[in-house]
Motif scaffolding. Sequence first.
Motif, PDB file in Angstrom:
ATOM      1  N   THR A  98     -11.612 -42.824  17.238  1.00 27.07           N
ATOM      2  CA  THR A  98     -12.595 -42.930  18.314  1.00 27.07           C
ATOM      3  C   THR A  98     -12.077 -43.897  19.374  1.00 27.07           C
ATOM      4  O   THR A  98     -11.997 -45.099  19.140  1.00 27.07           O
ATOM      5  CB  THR A  98     -13.949 -43.420  17.772  1.00 27.07           C
ATOM      6  N   THR A  99     -11.724 -43.370  20.548  1.00 33.54           N
ATOM      7  CA  THR A  99     -11.197 -44.200  21.635  1.00 33.54           C
ATOM      8  C   THR A  99     -12.002 -43.965  22.900  1.00 33.54           C
ATOM      9  O   THR A  99     -12.639 -42.924  23.072  1.00 33.54           O
ATOM     10  CB  THR A  99      -9.721 -43.882  21.911  1.00 33.54           C
ATOM     11  N   TRP A 100     -11.975 -44.944  23.782  1.00 29.28           N
ATOM     12  CA  TRP A 100     -12.658 -44.824  25.064  1.00 29.28           C
ATOM     13  C   TRP A 100     -12.085 -45.861  26.021  1.00 29.28           C
ATOM     14  O   TRP A 100     -11.278 -46.710  25.629  1.00 29.28           O
ATOM     15  CB  TRP A 100     -14.166 -45.015  24.903  1.00 29.28           C
ATOM     16  N   TYR A 101     -12.502 -45.786  27.268  1.00 33.89           N
ATOM     17  CA  TYR A 101     -12.101 -46.772  28.267  1.00 33.89           C
ATOM     18  C   TYR A 101     -13.287 -47.669  28.609  1.00 33.89           C
ATOM     19  O   TYR A 101     -14.429 -47.223  28.640  1.00 33.89           O
ATOM     20  CB  TYR A 101     -11.609 -46.091  29.547  1.00 33.89           C
ATOM     21  N   THR A 102     -12.972 -48.928  28.870  1.00 31.84           N
ATOM     22  CA  THR A 102     -13.961 -49.871  29.346  1.00 31.84           C
ATOM     23  C   THR A 102     -13.312 -50.741  30.410  1.00 31.84           C
ATOM     24  O   THR A 102     -12.169 -50.522  30.800  1.00 31.84           O
ATOM     25  CB  THR A 102     -14.526 -50.710  28.187  1.00 31.84           C
ATOM     26  N   ARG A 103     -14.035 -51.737  30.904  1.00 32.24           N
ATOM     27  CA  ARG A 103     -13.555 -52.576  31.995  1.00 32.24           C
ATOM     28  C   ARG A 103     -13.036 -53.895  31.458  1.00 32.24           C
ATOM     29  O   ARG A 103     -13.573 -54.419  30.481  1.00 32.24           O
ATOM     30  CB  ARG A 103     -14.677 -52.803  33.014  1.00 32.24           C
ATOM     31  N   ALA A 104     -12.031 -54.445  32.091  1.00 34.98           N
ATOM     32  CA  ALA A 104     -11.443 -55.700  31.620  1.00 34.98           C
ATOM     33  C   ALA A 104     -10.660 -56.338  32.754  1.00 34.98           C
ATOM     34  O   ALA A 104     -10.388 -55.716  33.781  1.00 34.98           O
ATOM     35  CB  ALA A 104     -10.542 -55.453  30.414  1.00 34.98           C
TER      36      ALA A 104
END
Length: 694
Positions: A147-153
């Motif tokens: 399970t992968t996803w993109y987020t902000r950093a």
Amino acid sequence: MWTKLAACTLLAQLSLSCAESATSCAASPGDEAASVAEHLLDVTSALQLGHMAGSQKVVTDTEGAGRRGLGRWWRRRAMGGSRGRRGMRRRVAYRGASYSYGRRPQQCPFLPKHQPLKDPVIVRASDGPITLELTTIQVCDPTAEVTTWYTRAYALPGQAATIPGPTILVKPGDNLTITIINKLAYPNPDCNQTRPAQETGSHAYIDPSVNPHQITGFCYVNATNLHVHGMHVSPQPGGDNVFEHWPPGTTNSLSVMVPPNHATGQAGGGQHGAVIIEDPPGLLPKEIEALPTRVVVLTLVDVQNKSSITGSSSPIIEQQSLGDLWQDPEGDYVNRFLTTYMLTNGLWKPSWFAEDHEWTRFDFVYAAVEYNVVIKALPTNKDGAYLNYAPRKVPSIYMASGNRASFAMRCGCKKSFVGRCTGSLVSHRELYSPGGGAATMEEFEDGPPSTSRAGPFADVGQKTINQEFMFIIVKQRPYSFKPKCDDLPYFAVERPCYLVNLTGVDVAPQNNGTLNLPAPQGPTKPQWQIIYWSNVTTPSNYSGEPFEDDSPPLQNWTLGEVHELWFRHSYNRSLPAAYQIAGIKQHPIHLHVTQYQLVALQCHNGTWITHGSCEPDVYFQVGDWHDTLMFGGGQARVRFQLSTFNGPYILHCHILSHEDQGMMTWFNVSGPEGTVWPGAEEVQRCYRGYFGQS
């Protein structure tokens, strides 16, 4: 499940004594202490790991007056709320200008489990302005790597984004300038565009039939600003001002002059990091000053498939904001049943290699906007301020979202132990012991957050994280090694004048006020997401409104004065549901610009205390300083100075879904910049300039 927890001595002493013939410190009595934790240890040990088995000693510090800096923390805010209302804070960061669905990382960046603990990259304010890029990072669920996803950093220019962001070291008197290049992309839906998503579907929390004008909470998902949580700096535009709105594609800066007498400690914040205000030489005893120190940022990631009037997970907030991150490779918003986990410096359960029987100081920042942490360890400070007198014997460290703590810890192995000497630091809910009295924990194993039934967080509105978050490996010494069993010294630091003891100070009647935060519940009219003001003589005469960007100040205050606030808790069935006041039992209350001192506290049994603590829970004591407070007793009275800085002083519930739906307010503080309360030196010795120079 915790397996093979060896004979490791955690944090300070359990009535420790040294015997010349022994090669390890022994508790008194040893086997009785160890037997309390038989389910944790595979050999007899003097102290439990991750569990209290008697009195423990710790060097402590509370919100704001601290050491090499207890922590403050910085974090990005995505703007949220009706008509561009103030910044929405995220759990793990935010969205960048470009990303690719369906692309798996070669390895989850949080794994492998139990890799060595790594420190975040360090930058120093004294080296000049700091630039950070707000972009995206691909992450995963470490319990299910597929399970992968993109987020902000955040990323330093020319480097990859990291969770957490860099640790920023600041000295009192430094100029701190942080420039944010917002590389996130449009669309950036406003609140009118996102409202329909929050009125319909399985995760709806706005009911227009009950309150058609209820404020919205989640919008402007790719706009940002910056808050240095816990720092005593200017809240004016260009400083620590959360009313600013930095859209995608823009470059903006926060620039503040850190007062020369700024309390030392940590501040905090995928879009967050630690700010460490360093201790001036000579502030601490040499034994404390010489301790090796590790900065630890705990990052909460919530991907549970849940939503309610009282809370939402990160993917649900992203969905309600019409954002396009927090989606799996198939383009669906991440939905992990009962999955909430903590990262430790961006790693999954990393290993700390401890020197046998040597003290280490840890500065912890809990970068979160929901849930609580109960750490079975010994603290050295709270929210960036040293205790009035330290060390303090405490059973556990209790942190609501946004809290910070420092503690001293040492581990050791018994001479007779053969094999690998290991243990764990854990957060776990507390239950009543069979005989009553002190709180204990149930059997250790990872699991979803659950409600504590004992201790300072008993039955509060936020559940406690249940997870191992650091594995401990003790570097064993030769058989002939004789460990040191010395105690850490007791001490009291000289305080900056804006943090002198106010427990005996008289407060003018016009500077007394009551804050009323209603209980979370279903839709009410008026809505419950609000902070009410009332006076102390007629506390049910409320004024206030759900926060929007054009909301007037709740009160007007003047620099150079001392104020007292009553965080009230009151259930009155003769009043409508919207006026049932939950106080700090349901809401961790955070104040910007200054810390506040506990001057009275209501215990779980309803008794008010004006000194000491609600025995046996000694972590929270009258006289301690905080800037964020949650407590099971539900009520407290706090005092603070309005010193040096004019402008908007923000106060809000630190639970993201509460504040962004309206549970936030501000006080307009006026007067010439630099005005201070003149009575500080009459209370106790303190310093207004650099430590040791005034």
